[in-house]
Design a protein around this motif. Structure first.
Motif, PDB file in Angstrom:
ATOM      1  N   ILE A  99      -4.549  -0.734 -10.255  1.00 50.58           N
ATOM      2  CA  ILE A  99      -3.232  -0.542  -9.630  1.00 50.58           C
ATOM      3  C   ILE A  99      -2.322  -1.739  -9.909  1.00 50.58           C
ATOM      4  O   ILE A  99      -1.153  -1.570 -10.262  1.00 50.58           O
ATOM      5  CB  ILE A  99      -3.402  -0.299  -8.116  1.00 50.58           C
ATOM      6  CG1 ILE A  99      -3.991   1.105  -7.889  1.00 50.58           C
ATOM      7  CG2 ILE A  99      -2.087  -0.485  -7.374  1.00 50.58           C
ATOM      8  CD1 ILE A  99      -4.454   1.361  -6.482  1.00 50.58           C
ATOM      9  N   PHE A 103       0.783  -0.182 -12.058  1.00 51.58           N
ATOM     10  CA  PHE A 103       1.988   0.104 -11.285  1.00 51.58           C
ATOM     11  C   PHE A 103       2.929  -1.105 -11.359  1.00 51.58           C
ATOM     12  O   PHE A 103       3.300  -1.693 -10.362  1.00 51.58           O
ATOM     13  CB  PHE A 103       1.604   0.487  -9.858  1.00 51.58           C
ATOM     14  CG  PHE A 103       0.938   1.835  -9.786  1.00 51.58           C
ATOM     15  CD1 PHE A 103       1.653   2.955  -9.395  1.00 51.58           C
ATOM     16  CD2 PHE A 103      -0.389   1.989 -10.140  1.00 51.58           C
ATOM     17  CE1 PHE A 103       1.053   4.207  -9.346  1.00 51.58           C
ATOM     18  CE2 PHE A 103      -1.001   3.242 -10.094  1.00 51.58           C
ATOM     19  CZ  PHE A 103      -0.283   4.353  -9.704  1.00 51.58           C
ATOM     20  N   LYS A 124       5.883  13.034  -9.330  1.00 49.17           N
ATOM     21  CA  LYS A 124       4.420  13.109  -9.373  1.00 49.17           C
ATOM     22  C   LYS A 124       3.882  13.196  -7.954  1.00 49.17           C
ATOM     23  O   LYS A 124       4.574  12.862  -6.989  1.00 49.17           O
ATOM     24  CB  LYS A 124       3.840  11.891 -10.084  1.00 49.17           C
ATOM     25  CG  LYS A 124       4.291  11.772 -11.531  1.00 49.17           C
ATOM     26  CD  LYS A 124       3.674  10.588 -12.212  1.00 49.17           C
ATOM     27  CE  LYS A 124       4.239  10.418 -13.616  1.00 49.17           C
ATOM     28  NZ  LYS A 124       3.981  11.550 -14.502  1.00 49.17           N
ATOM     29  N   SER A 125       2.651  13.635  -7.819  1.00 44.84           N
ATOM     30  CA  SER A 125       1.987  13.655  -6.518  1.00 44.84           C
ATOM     31  C   SER A 125       0.611  13.031  -6.660  1.00 44.84           C
ATOM     32  O   SER A 125       0.103  12.855  -7.771  1.00 44.84           O
ATOM     33  CB  SER A 125       1.898  15.079  -5.972  1.00 44.84           C
ATOM     34  OG  SER A 125       1.144  15.894  -6.845  1.00 44.84           O
ATOM     35  N   VAL A 126       0.019  12.695  -5.516  1.00 41.40           N
ATOM     36  CA  VAL A 126      -1.257  11.978  -5.493  1.00 41.40           C
ATOM     37  C   VAL A 126      -2.197  12.623  -4.484  1.00 41.40           C
ATOM     38  O   VAL A 126      -1.760  13.086  -3.429  1.00 41.40           O
ATOM     39  CB  VAL A 126      -1.034  10.485  -5.126  1.00 41.40           C
ATOM     40  CG1 VAL A 126      -2.328   9.807  -4.714  1.00 41.40           C
ATOM     41  CG2 VAL A 126      -0.405   9.736  -6.289  1.00 41.40           C
ATOM     42  N   CYS A 128      -5.813  11.284  -2.666  1.00 38.41           N
ATOM     43  CA  CYS A 128      -6.801  10.212  -2.499  1.00 38.41           C
ATOM     44  C   CYS A 128      -8.027  10.784  -1.800  1.00 38.41           C
ATOM     45  O   CYS A 128      -7.917  11.289  -0.677  1.00 38.41           O
ATOM     46  CB  CYS A 128      -6.230   9.070  -1.663  1.00 38.41           C
ATOM     47  SG  CYS A 128      -4.895   8.164  -2.462  1.00 38.41           S
ATOM     48  N   LYS A 152      -0.013   4.906   0.781  1.00 38.80           N
ATOM     49  CA  LYS A 152       1.163   5.777   0.816  1.00 38.80           C
ATOM     50  C   LYS A 152       2.479   5.012   0.836  1.00 38.80           C
ATOM     51  O   LYS A 152       3.391   5.321   0.072  1.00 38.80           O
ATOM     52  CB  LYS A 152       1.085   6.712   2.026  1.00 38.80           C
ATOM     53  CG  LYS A 152       2.173   7.759   2.020  1.00 38.80           C
ATOM     54  CD  LYS A 152       1.966   8.826   3.076  1.00 38.80           C
ATOM     55  CE  LYS A 152       3.031   9.902   2.941  1.00 38.80           C
ATOM     56  NZ  LYS A 152       2.825  11.002   3.872  1.00 38.80           N
ATOM     57  N   PHE A 156       2.492   4.017  -3.282  1.00 39.16           N
ATOM     58  CA  PHE A 156       3.079   5.236  -3.851  1.00 39.16           C
ATOM     59  C   PHE A 156       4.542   5.421  -3.475  1.00 39.16           C
ATOM     60  O   PHE A 156       5.350   5.808  -4.325  1.00 39.16           O
ATOM     61  CB  PHE A 156       2.236   6.454  -3.452  1.00 39.16           C
ATOM     62  CG  PHE A 156       0.807   6.353  -3.917  1.00 39.16           C
ATOM     63  CD1 PHE A 156       0.508   6.066  -5.243  1.00 39.16           C
ATOM     64  CD2 PHE A 156      -0.234   6.523  -3.031  1.00 39.16           C
ATOM     65  CE1 PHE A 156      -0.802   5.949  -5.674  1.00 39.16           C
ATOM     66  CE2 PHE A 156      -1.548   6.416  -3.452  1.00 39.16           C
ATOM     67  CZ  PHE A 156      -1.838   6.132  -4.774  1.00 39.16           C
ATOM     68  N   ILE A 161       6.599   8.071  -5.521  1.00 41.08           N
ATOM     69  CA  ILE A 161       5.703   9.204  -5.267  1.00 41.08           C
ATOM     70  C   ILE A 161       5.705   9.487  -3.770  1.00 41.08           C
ATOM     71  O   ILE A 161       5.210   8.680  -2.984  1.00 41.08           O
ATOM     72  CB  ILE A 161       4.278   8.920  -5.775  1.00 41.08           C
ATOM     73  CG1 ILE A 161       4.297   8.679  -7.286  1.00 41.08           C
ATOM     74  CG2 ILE A 161       3.348  10.078  -5.415  1.00 41.08           C
ATOM     75  CD1 ILE A 161       2.965   8.247  -7.871  1.00 41.08           C
ATOM     76  N   VAL A 164       1.682  12.696  -0.956  1.00 39.89           N
ATOM     77  CA  VAL A 164       0.359  12.062  -0.998  1.00 39.89           C
ATOM     78  C   VAL A 164      -0.547  12.788  -0.010  1.00 39.89           C
ATOM     79  O   VAL A 164      -0.229  12.913   1.168  1.00 39.89           O
ATOM     80  CB  VAL A 164       0.424  10.564  -0.633  1.00 39.89           C
ATOM     81  CG1 VAL A 164      -0.948   9.926  -0.728  1.00 39.89           C
ATOM     82  CG2 VAL A 164       1.421   9.835  -1.528  1.00 39.89           C
TER      83      VAL A 164
END
Length: 195
Positions: A99, A103, A124-126, A128, A152, A156, A161, A164
């Motif tokens: 990360i 990022f 985009k989406s995530v 976890c 989050k 993100f 993003i 999440v």
């Protein structure tokens, strides 16, 4: 939909690996998912250590040729799935090193006037998927939800993003952890996923 799975656990005979298999199986059975790429950080021998000196500067990390493959994966993905354990209330150092490098400024976000930067990973989406030895409500009650806030809001949300989803599974080393039920929950989520 293109899905990138970032798997971070060193043992392929583990519950985390079983979750990975359920994500892959559910995704392969879902007509909405066109392509899946898997990045196993330990198998990849990903180097999580940041090195900055006179030749290698932090502000140039977004053009580091050593990281181009991983930048391309993130750019390609519509949805990024992270699978990892929670150790000491946070993701493993291997994942945090990924990360820290991926990022980066001018790839995941761009500084601008004002308090917050421009997120460059919008749209985009995530998901976890995390496991822990402690009880499921431990992070909420004892750590003030630090894991979810870290992922989050601090990560993100910072890069644009907004969507999440968390599967945060506790008591995973005990006989009452309902591991099979949780594996099936993840499988069905990916099998039915629409966006």
């Amino acid at each position: 939909m293109n899905i990138l799975i970032v798997y971070t656990y060193p043992n392929h005979k583990s519950l985390n690996y079983a979750f990975l298999q359920k994500v892959l199986t559910g995704s392969n059975e879902n007509a909405n998912i066109k392509n899946v790429q898997l990045l196993d950080l330990y198998e990849e021998n990903f180097d999580p250590v940041l090195v900055f000196n006179e030749q290698k500067r932090r502000r140039d990390m977004h053009t580091d040729p050593r990281l181009e493959k991983y930048r391309n994966q993130l750019t390609w993905a519509d949805k990024i799935v992270f699978i990892y354990p929670i150790w000491w209330g946070r993701p493993p150092a291997m994942l945090m090193g990924y990360i820290d490098q991926m990022f980066s400024s001018n790839f995941a976000y761009r500084d601008k006037k004002g308090l917050f930067p421009e997120g460059l990973l919008k749209g985009k989406s995530v998901v976890c998927i995390s496991t822990m030895k402690g009880p499921a409500n431990y992070p909420l009650l004892w750590l003030h939800n630090a894991h979810k806030v870290l992922m989050k809001r601090a990560l993100f949300g910072f890069v644009g993003i907004k969507k999440v989803k968390f599967f945060e599974f506790g008591s995973m080393e005990g006989s009452k952890g309902n591991q099979l039920k949780k594996l099936e929950k993840v499988y069905h989520y990916f099998k039915r996923l629409k966006e």
